[in-house]
Scaffold this motif. Structure first.
Motif, short mmCIF file in Angstrom:
data_model
loop_
_atom_site.label_atom_id
_atom_site.label_comp_id
_atom_site.label_asym_id
_atom_site.label_seq_id
_atom_site.Cartn_x
_atom_site.Cartn_y
_atom_site.Cartn_z
N GLY A 175 0.81 -1.21 0.00
CA GLY A 175 0.00 0.00 0.00
C GLY A 175 0.85 1.26 0.00
N ILE A 176 0.18 2.38 -0.24
CA ILE A 176 0.83 3.69 -0.31
C ILE A 176 0.10 4.61 0.65
CG2 ILE A 176 1.34 5.68 -1.79
CD1 ILE A 176 1.20 3.69 -4.19
N THR A 177 0.86 5.33 1.49
CA THR A 177 0.24 6.28 2.39
C THR A 177 0.81 7.67 2.14
OG1 THR A 177 -0.11 4.60 4.08
CG2 THR A 177 -0.20 6.89 4.80
N ILE A 178 -0.09 8.60 1.82
CA ILE A 178 0.26 10.01 1.67
C ILE A 178 -0.11 10.67 2.99
CG2 ILE A 178 -0.12 12.12 0.35
CD1 ILE A 178 1.12 9.76 -1.27
N GLY A 179 0.88 11.15 3.71
CA GLY A 179 0.61 11.73 5.01
C GLY A 179 1.85 12.32 5.63
N ASP A 180 1.73 12.76 6.88
CA ASP A 180 2.77 13.50 7.56
C ASP A 180 3.51 12.67 8.61
OD1 ASP A 180 4.15 15.89 7.77
OD2 ASP A 180 2.90 16.65 9.40
N ASN A 181 3.33 11.36 8.57
CA ASN A 181 3.94 10.49 9.58
C ASN A 181 5.17 9.77 9.01
OD1 ASN A 181 2.01 10.96 11.67
ND2 ASN A 181 0.56 9.71 10.49
N PRO A 182 6.01 9.23 9.90
CA PRO A 182 7.17 8.45 9.43
C PRO A 182 6.72 7.33 8.49
CG PRO A 182 7.37 8.88 11.78
CD PRO A 182 5.99 9.34 11.37
N GLY A 183 7.50 7.13 7.43
CA GLY A 183 7.19 6.10 6.46
C GLY A 183 6.19 6.51 5.39
N ASN A 184 5.68 7.73 5.46
CA ASN A 184 4.70 8.24 4.50
C ASN A 184 5.38 9.04 3.39
OD1 ASN A 184 2.01 9.16 6.83
ND2 ASN A 184 2.88 7.18 6.36
N PHE A 185 4.62 9.30 2.34
CA PHE A 185 5.03 10.20 1.28
C PHE A 185 4.25 11.50 1.42
CE2 PHE A 185 5.62 5.98 -0.47
CZ PHE A 185 6.85 6.05 -1.07
N CYS A 186 4.87 12.62 1.07
CA CYS A 186 4.19 13.91 1.01
C CYS A 186 4.49 14.47 -0.38
CB CYS A 186 4.71 14.83 2.12
SG CYS A 186 3.55 16.10 2.61
N ILE A 187 3.45 14.81 -1.14
CA ILE A 187 3.63 15.19 -2.55
C ILE A 187 3.27 16.66 -2.75
CG2 ILE A 187 2.77 14.81 -4.90
CD1 ILE A 187 2.40 11.86 -4.13
N ASN A 188 4.15 17.39 -3.47
CA ASN A 188 3.91 18.79 -3.78
C ASN A 188 4.25 19.02 -5.26
OD1 ASN A 188 3.96 21.60 -4.03
ND2 ASN A 188 4.55 21.86 -1.90
N VAL A 189 3.21 19.21 -6.08
CA VAL A 189 3.37 19.45 -7.52
C VAL A 189 2.54 20.65 -7.95
CG1 VAL A 189 4.07 17.09 -8.15
CG2 VAL A 189 1.64 17.66 -8.03
N GLN A 190 2.71 21.77 -7.27
CA GLN A 190 1.97 22.99 -7.57
C GLN A 190 2.55 23.69 -8.79
OE1 GLN A 190 2.73 24.71 -3.63
NE2 GLN A 190 0.52 24.96 -3.46
N SER A 191 1.75 24.61 -9.34
CA SER A 191 2.23 25.44 -10.43
C SER A 191 3.16 26.51 -9.87
CB SER A 191 1.06 26.12 -11.14
OG SER A 191 0.54 27.19 -10.34
N GLY A 192 3.70 27.34 -10.76
CA GLY A 192 4.48 28.50 -10.34
C GLY A 192 3.59 29.52 -9.64
#
Length: 185
Positions: free
Chosen positions: A99-116
């Motif tokens: 599984g994949i976890t997007i979050g703010d905890n250890p072992g998680n991913f945090c994704i940021n792909v905003q525009s300019g």
């Protein structure tokens, strides 16, 4: 083969533009095995952001494996556009069931792909797993930041991929919003 990739640290994995330019591409493919990314201290970011002025687009971060694991603190995937550039792409594809976890905890991913900051469209996120995908929208930042821009493109696929596949779930801990702004869609 059945090998894998164990990335020792993220300190030297940066394909962001050094001056004026779009972000580059980080592609780690351990499809036959496990992709493990240990994180420690403050060096927990894979970066492919655009830089400078003009339409400098974010790049691509593409992680693939039978399982894609983060050990230690969370791992940030950052592929922002610069000035009027579009947000980049973050992709995690695993064929296993961890599984994949997007979050703010250890072992998680945090994704940021905003525009300019001055325009451009929101970024693209593609998450695929035979297991459960859990999303904390606070760690999935994909929006356009200027006055006008299309919203993000988000694809989430959990569970059965063909007959006899595993049942995964999509779990959201808040509202997932991928709106455009101004004249954007």
């Amino acid at each position: 083969g059945s090998g894998g990739i164990n990335l020792r640290n993220t300190n030297n994995v940066n394909v962001a533009a050094a001056g004026n330019g779009s972000g580059g591409t980080i592609y780690l493919d351990a499809t036959g095995g496990v992709l493990t990314i240990p994180t420690a201290g403050g060096a927990s970011t894979l970066r492919a952001s655009g830089g400078g002025t003009g339409a400098q687009n974010g790049g691509t971060i593409d992680l693939r494996g039978s399982d894609v694991n983060v050990s230690g603190i969370k791992l940030a995937l950052v592929a922002n556009g610069s000035d009027t550039g579009n947000g980049g792409t973050a992709r995690i594809i695993e064929t296993g069931t961890s599984g994949i976890t997007i979050g703010d905890n250890p072992g998680n991913f945090c994704i940021n792909v905003q525009s300019g900051l001055n325009g451009g469209n929101g970024g693209t996120v593609d998450l695929e797993s035979q297991g459960t995908i859990t999303v904390d929208p606070g760690c999935l930042v994909t929006n356009p930041r200027g006055a006008n821009g299309n919203g993000a493109n988000i694809t989430l696929f959990a569970g059965t991929q063909g007959c006899g596949g595993n049942s995964g779930n999509l779990v959201f801990t808040g509202n997932l919003i991928a709106d455009g702004v101004g004249t954007g869609n």
